[in-house]
Design an enzyme around this catalytic site. Structure first.
Site, PDB file in Angstrom:
ATOM      1  N   THR A   1      40.219  37.985  33.820  1.00  0.00           N
ATOM      2  CA  THR A   1      40.291  39.082  34.964  1.00  0.00           C
ATOM      3  C   THR A   1      39.514  38.516  35.911  1.00  0.00           C
ATOM      4  OG1 THR A   1      39.570  41.125  35.752  1.00  0.00           O
ATOM      5  CG2 THR A   1      38.688  40.548  33.578  1.00  0.00           C
TER       6      THR A   1
ATOM      7  N   CYS B   1      43.085  37.669  41.771  1.00  0.00           N
ATOM      8  CA  CYS B   1      43.374  38.982  40.971  1.00  0.00           C
ATOM      9  C   CYS B   1      44.311  38.217  39.966  1.00  0.00           C
ATOM     10  CB  CYS B   1      43.894  40.178  41.748  1.00  0.00           C
ATOM     11  SG  CYS B   1      44.440  41.377  40.554  1.00  0.00           S
TER      12      CYS B   1
END
Length: 231
Positions: free
Chosen positions: A83, A196
């Site tokens: 992430t 992202c």
């Protein structure tokens, strides 16, 4: 091969992409039925989201640091955090382990500099776009990041959490992202960081003339290199 560990679940969509792409690259390079030795700790994403919304980054860091310790104890030779946003708490994770932490910004900045670029647009969660950790981290690595205006940031963030993280890929959201990429290019961005790990599921290189830096793809390639490297 070295054993890689992944702290995932943020979201499950991107974690599945990491797992699949790493194994495909390993198989492509080694052939046969070879696959990657991977340990996976998939955290409860809602618990992390709750920490984000409360601004309780200390608690989030503790959760991920414990996951990293568990993975090291299980035999991991390195830890990867699947992430972008949660690299905000990279420091406590790194402090909790004695094995390498494969920081996403190291991989991304290296790729951008290799392309001869030093000014890029940045898309991601509002934490990634607004908080200093990501833009400062890029600046420390010689990269200047341009971000969209606040209204655009809010919609980018909403699409990530309400759609991409739960496997929804709307055409209207796709158009919005592509339009935003064009606006950042007009402001001087030489390329765009898909900051992202889910954005690469929505936007593809062929969607825009501006070079895209898919952080998931770049991170996966660094992870594969680590798995295959010898002492």
């Amino acid at each position: 091969m070295n054993t890689l560990s992944i702290i995932g679940g943020m979201s499950p969509e991107s974690t599945a992409t990491y797992y699949t792409q790493i194994n495909r690259l390993i198989n492509r390079q080694k052939g046969g039925n070879h696959s990657a030795p991977i340990l996976l700790a998939s955290v409860e994403f809602q618990e992390i989201v709750d920490c984000q919304q409360r601004g309780d980054w200390l608690k989030a860091g503790e959760i991920l640091a414990q996951a990293a310790r568990n993975l090291e104890q299980a035999g991991a030779d390195a830890v990867l955090l699947a992430t972008n946003t949660m690299h905000k708490v990279a420091a406590p994770i790194q402090a909790a382990i004695g094995v390498p932490f494969l920081h996403i910004l190291d991989s991304v900045a290296e790729r951008i500099r290799a392309q001869g670029m030093y000014t890029v647009g940045l898309l991601g969660t509002r934490f990634t776009m607004q908080d200093a950790f990501y833009r400062k981290g890029l600046a420390e690595r010689g990269i200047q990041a341009i971000v969209p205006d606040e209204d655009t940031q809010a919609e980018i963030h909403r699409i990530i959490f309400e759609e991409l993280c739960v496997g929804k890929f709307a055409e209207g959201s796709h158009r919005f992202y592509v339009q935003t990429i064009g606006q950042l290019a007009a402001q001087g961005a030489q390329g765009i960081i898909l900051g992202c790990t889910e954005i690469g599921l929505l936007v593809r290189p062929e969607d825009t003339a501006v070079p895209l830096f898919d952080t998931t793809e770049i991170h996966v390639q660094s992870a594969t290199k680590f798995i295959l490297q010898t002492a």
